[in-house]
Motif scaffolding. Structure first.
Motif, mmCIF file in Angstrom:
data_model
loop_
_atom_site.group_PDB
_atom_site.id
_atom_site.type_symbol
_atom_site.label_atom_id
_atom_site.label_comp_id
_atom_site.label_asym_id
_atom_site.label_seq_id
_atom_site.Cartn_x
_atom_site.Cartn_y
_atom_site.Cartn_z
ATOM 1 N N ILE A 19 51.551 26.581 19.395
ATOM 2 C CA ILE A 19 52.303 25.557 18.666
ATOM 3 C C ILE A 19 52.764 24.516 19.682
ATOM 4 O O ILE A 19 52.291 23.402 19.706
ATOM 5 C CB ILE A 19 53.499 26.169 17.903
ATOM 6 N N TRP A 20 53.673 24.921 20.525
ATOM 7 C CA TRP A 20 54.207 23.996 21.524
ATOM 8 C C TRP A 20 53.965 24.546 22.926
ATOM 9 O O TRP A 20 54.059 25.743 23.157
ATOM 10 C CB TRP A 20 55.698 23.780 21.291
ATOM 11 N N LEU A 84 51.902 15.176 20.559
ATOM 12 C CA LEU A 84 51.496 14.828 19.192
ATOM 13 C C LEU A 84 49.978 14.783 19.101
ATOM 14 O O LEU A 84 49.315 14.229 19.980
ATOM 15 C CB LEU A 84 52.071 13.466 18.777
ATOM 16 N N THR A 85 49.442 15.335 18.022
ATOM 17 C CA THR A 85 47.985 15.324 17.879
ATOM 18 C C THR A 85 47.504 14.095 17.101
ATOM 19 O O THR A 85 46.317 13.858 16.998
ATOM 20 C CB THR A 85 47.494 16.601 17.182
ATOM 21 N N SER A 101 65.525 18.000 8.666
ATOM 22 C CA SER A 101 64.579 18.204 9.762
ATOM 23 C C SER A 101 65.201 17.836 11.113
ATOM 24 O O SER A 101 65.464 16.653 11.381
ATOM 25 C CB SER A 101 63.321 17.352 9.528
ATOM 26 N N PHE A 175 64.462 27.135 13.275
ATOM 27 C CA PHE A 175 63.281 27.780 12.699
ATOM 28 C C PHE A 175 63.544 29.253 12.391
ATOM 29 O O PHE A 175 63.535 30.095 13.294
ATOM 30 C CB PHE A 175 62.077 27.653 13.641
ATOM 31 N N ALA A 177 61.600 31.207 11.097
ATOM 32 C CA ALA A 177 60.366 31.969 11.319
ATOM 33 C C ALA A 177 60.252 32.515 12.738
ATOM 34 O O ALA A 177 59.423 33.389 12.997
ATOM 35 C CB ALA A 177 59.157 31.084 11.015
ATOM 36 N N ARG A 178 61.038 31.968 13.674
ATOM 37 C CA ARG A 178 60.941 32.410 15.083
ATOM 38 C C ARG A 178 62.280 33.037 15.484
ATOM 39 O O ARG A 178 63.217 32.333 15.906
ATOM 40 C CB ARG A 178 60.619 31.224 16.007
ATOM 41 N N ASN B 53 61.297 20.872 7.168
ATOM 42 C CA ASN B 53 61.296 20.604 8.611
ATOM 43 C C ASN B 53 60.401 19.433 9.000
ATOM 44 O O ASN B 53 60.422 19.011 10.153
ATOM 45 C CB ASN B 53 60.856 21.849 9.378
ATOM 46 N N CYS B 54 59.613 18.936 8.058
ATOM 47 C CA CYS B 54 58.682 17.846 8.397
ATOM 48 C C CYS B 54 59.448 16.543 8.609
ATOM 49 O O CYS B 54 60.142 16.071 7.706
ATOM 50 C CB CYS B 54 57.652 17.676 7.282
ATOM 51 N N GLY B 76 51.230 15.196 13.645
ATOM 52 C CA GLY B 76 50.773 16.333 14.464
ATOM 53 C C GLY B 76 51.846 16.859 15.388
ATOM 54 O O GLY B 76 51.549 17.303 16.499
ATOM 55 N N CYS B 77 53.105 16.862 14.914
ATOM 56 C CA CYS B 77 54.209 17.348 15.763
ATOM 57 C C CYS B 77 54.296 18.869 15.766
ATOM 58 O O CYS B 77 54.986 19.443 16.603
ATOM 59 C CB CYS B 77 55.542 16.754 15.310
ATOM 60 N N LYS B 78 53.650 19.515 14.802
ATOM 61 C CA LYS B 78 53.563 20.976 14.692
ATOM 62 C C LYS B 78 54.881 21.652 14.320
ATOM 63 O O LYS B 78 55.008 22.869 14.461
ATOM 64 C CB LYS B 78 52.980 21.578 15.984
ATOM 65 N N ALA B 79 55.855 20.872 13.844
ATOM 66 C CA ALA B 79 57.120 21.476 13.406
ATOM 67 C C ALA B 79 56.872 22.388 12.208
ATOM 68 O O ALA B 79 57.508 23.442 12.082
ATOM 69 C CB ALA B 79 58.130 20.394 13.046
ATOM 70 N N MET B 81 54.217 24.149 11.602
ATOM 71 C CA MET B 81 53.606 25.397 12.076
ATOM 72 C C MET B 81 54.669 26.328 12.652
ATOM 73 O O MET B 81 54.649 27.532 12.429
ATOM 74 C CB MET B 81 52.550 25.089 13.139
ATOM 75 N N ALA B 82 55.586 25.745 13.416
ATOM 76 C CA ALA B 82 56.662 26.564 13.994
ATOM 77 C C ALA B 82 57.578 27.099 12.899
ATOM 78 O O ALA B 82 58.147 28.173 13.041
ATOM 79 C CB ALA B 82 57.470 25.732 14.990
ATOM 80 N N ALA B 83 57.709 26.336 11.811
ATOM 81 C CA ALA B 83 58.657 26.707 10.753
ATOM 82 C C ALA B 83 58.100 27.744 9.784
ATOM 83 O O ALA B 83 58.868 28.404 9.097
ATOM 84 C CB ALA B 83 59.064 25.455 9.981
ATOM 85 N N CYS B 84 56.782 27.895 9.720
ATOM 86 C CA CYS B 84 56.178 28.763 8.698
ATOM 87 C C CYS B 84 56.240 30.240 9.121
ATOM 88 O O CYS B 84 55.614 30.640 10.097
ATOM 89 C CB CYS B 84 54.735 28.355 8.457
ATOM 90 N N PRO B 85 56.962 31.083 8.359
ATOM 91 C CA PRO B 85 57.027 32.509 8.734
ATOM 92 C C PRO B 85 55.705 33.228 8.501
ATOM 93 O O PRO B 85 55.513 34.331 8.992
ATOM 94 C CB PRO B 85 58.101 33.075 7.800
ATOM 95 N N ASP B 87 52.640 31.941 9.207
ATOM 96 C CA ASP B 87 51.596 31.395 10.089
ATOM 97 C C ASP B 87 50.395 30.917 9.281
ATOM 98 O O ASP B 87 49.244 31.238 9.580
ATOM 99 C CB ASP B 87 51.154 32.449 11.113
ATOM 100 N N ARG B 89 49.523 27.762 8.693
ATOM 101 C CA ARG B 89 49.031 26.417 9.010
ATOM 102 C C ARG B 89 48.335 26.378 10.366
ATOM 103 O O ARG B 89 48.601 27.197 11.239
ATOM 104 C CB ARG B 89 50.198 25.420 9.032
ATOM 105 N N ILE B 91 46.290 23.197 13.157
ATOM 106 C CA ILE B 91 45.926 21.787 13.360
ATOM 107 C C ILE B 91 44.413 21.656 13.214
ATOM 108 O O ILE B 91 43.657 22.373 13.881
ATOM 109 C CB ILE B 91 46.394 21.291 14.749
#
Lengths: 328, 168
Positions: A19-20, A84-85, A101, A175, A177-178, B53-54, B76-79, B81-85, B87, B89, B91
């Motif tokens: 992710i990061w 950023l992608t 957010s 988050f 989820a983490r 979170n977007c 494409g900040c991936k927030a 993806m980090a937020a989804c419990p 997983d 999602r 890129i």
């Protein structure tokens, strides 16, 4: 025996593994450091002598903290931009505000903090710098306009620094989820760590003996606070639900992340504190020779420790999950 | 695993990436073993953390409850993806935008089921409208014991499972 096999997923499709990366850790590190510079720089400025037109005898932190703040924060922004992608779509950050957010708060917050800290930097310029920047006519113009508001700008930047320091932690802690990140203590830890690294940078660049000693004493208090906060952070996880307990396991088990943890605690926290602890009790402390070396070495270790802390939390946090299938 | 293949084929999912997966878990000691096969996908949560979170509004929830991504707004900040419990999602390497299950929205407009549902030979995947009390999913929800994945995350998923025992 429990055996899990997954059809339709591989290392690339495990988002928690990718992710990061280090760019986000560097952004959080620089963001925290700038928060520290803004808060400590403002305190230093408000403590120093009343405003004089082109003061040259002010402490270095009074003008270097404001000057470094927008520069370092812009470099931090560059790192998050690199992550950023879809970089060309970045303008969408500023066409939308999502109150829920943290990243939206961050985009707008940093977008405001950079120009406000730049104005503070211009108002804080010493005479010698101002002479060199005369060719850009807007700088002396802005300086003359802003100097009467220098203290007000310092107060405003102090508040924005607190926001920025807390935000660097909230970005991760929001988050659910983490589990490793999902703690209200993390923003306080990052704010404290940011103040500590900001103080360390000011120790290195300060010229005056008293200034070095002042920030060294401040850093000792901040490191001591950091130790308490880190212990509370792990205690909170240890007494929470099973995903939270498992999320801190990489820090305490032998493996890839274990060296990070040792580095953070020994090199980034205990050693720098041990190196300069006598500054807190010796009144006539000299900052020449070996003492100066000790103070600077301690400050450098704090800077390294702060970076390793961000790297460790960003990477280990992505290993933590509420789901059984991604636990290891 | 026909659902995984059908989804990839139907939705032009990029190479080495998947919108849905099948988790196979074997538990116990031989010869007393239990096995569970569980398809996983985006849970199209009522309280979707990827949506709130977007930062740009690229992730959004349609009126019918399907969570979607507006690629034009995605940075494409991936927030998400980090937020989804779950997983759920990833890129898309072709365009850098967040990619996820859309419940085959281009098919349901035409009154068809999603490809993963249509292709499932055992009928393990069932798709329908919860607002219609006569729909198969509404009847199953009323008659059978169902549960969701990771309910403790508070996301209120709209993907329900029957007979889920081994994993959470």
């Amino acid at each position: 025996m429990k055996e899990i096999s997954i059809i339709g997923i591989n290392e690339i499709t495990y988002p928690h593994l990718d992710i990061w990366n280090w760019t986000i850790a560097l952004y959080l590190y620089l963001g925290g450091m700038v928060a520290g510079l803004m808060i400590l720089g403002a305190i230093s400025q408000l403590r120093s002598s009343p405003i004089t037109e082109k003061a040259t005898d002010r402490p270095v932190s009074c003008y270097m903290a404001p000057i470094l703040s927008p520069i370092l924060l812009s470099i931090g922004m560059l790192f998050i931009f690199l992550d950023l992608t879809r970089k060309l779509n970045s303008f969408w950050f500023y066409l939308n505000f999502n109150i829920m957010s943290p990243m939206s708060w961050g985009a707008w917050g940093v977008g405001i903090i950079i120009p406000v800290s730049a104005l503070w930097a211009i108002s804080s310029l010493p005479g010698s710098y101002l002479d060199k920047l005369k060719r850009w006519k807007f700088i002396p113009y802005l300086y003359n306009k802003l100097v009467p508001y220098r203290d007000k700008l310092a107060r405003l930047n102090c508040g924005l620094g607190i926001f920025l320091g807390i935000y660097t932690g909230v970005l991760l802690s929001s988050f659910v989820a983490r589990p490793l990140w999902n703690s209200a203590i993390l923003p306080i830890l990052f704010l404290n760590s940011g103040l500590s690294t900001g103080a360390a940078l000011l120790i290195i660049i300060a010229k005056d003996r008293m200034e070095k000693v002042f920030f060294t004493k401040a850093d000792i208090a901040l490191i001591a606070t950091e130790i308490v906060i880190i212990i509370l952070f792990y205690y909170a996880h240890l007494t929470s639900t099973s995903p939270h307990v498992e999320s801190i396991a990489p820090f305490f088990t032998k493996g890839y992340y274990f060296p990070f943890w040792i580095t953070v605690f020994l090199l980034g926290i205990f050693l720098p504190m041990a190196l300069v602890l006598d500054v807190a009790r010796v009144k006539g402390f000299s900052v020449l020779g070996l003492e100066k070396l000790r103070i600077h070495l301690s400050a450098c270790l704090v800077l390294i420790g702060g970076l390793v802390t961000r790297l460790a939390f960003v990477y280990v946090g992505q290993l933590s999950s509420l789901s059984d299938i991604v636990k290891r | 695993m026909a659902c995984v293949v059908a989804c990839k084929r139907e939705n032009d999912v990029p190479e080495e990436h998947y919108r849905t997966r099948v988790v196979e878990i074997v538990e116990g000691k031989f010869p007393k073993l239990r096995m569970e096969l569980r398809p996983e996908l985006c849970n199209h949560c009522e309280n979707a953390p990827c949506v709130y979170n977007c930062p740009t509004g690229a992730s959004y929830k349609r009126k019918d409850g399907i969570v979607m991504v507006d690629k034009k707004k995605c940075v494409g900040c991936k927030a998400c993806m980090a937020a989804c419990p779950y997983d759920a999602r990833f890129i898309d390497p072709r365009n850098g935008a967040a990619h996820k299950c859309t419940l085959g929205e281009h098919r349901i407009i035409d009154g068809k089921d999603p490809a993963c549902v249509t292709t499932c030979i055992s009928g393990a995947r069932i798709f329908g409208d919860f607002n219609d009390p006569q729909s198969p999913v509404s009847r199953i929800l009323a008659e059978r014991h169902v549960r969701t994945l990771i309910p403790e995350a508070g996301t209120k998923p709209t993907i329900y499972y029957i007979g889920l025992e081994l994993l959470t």
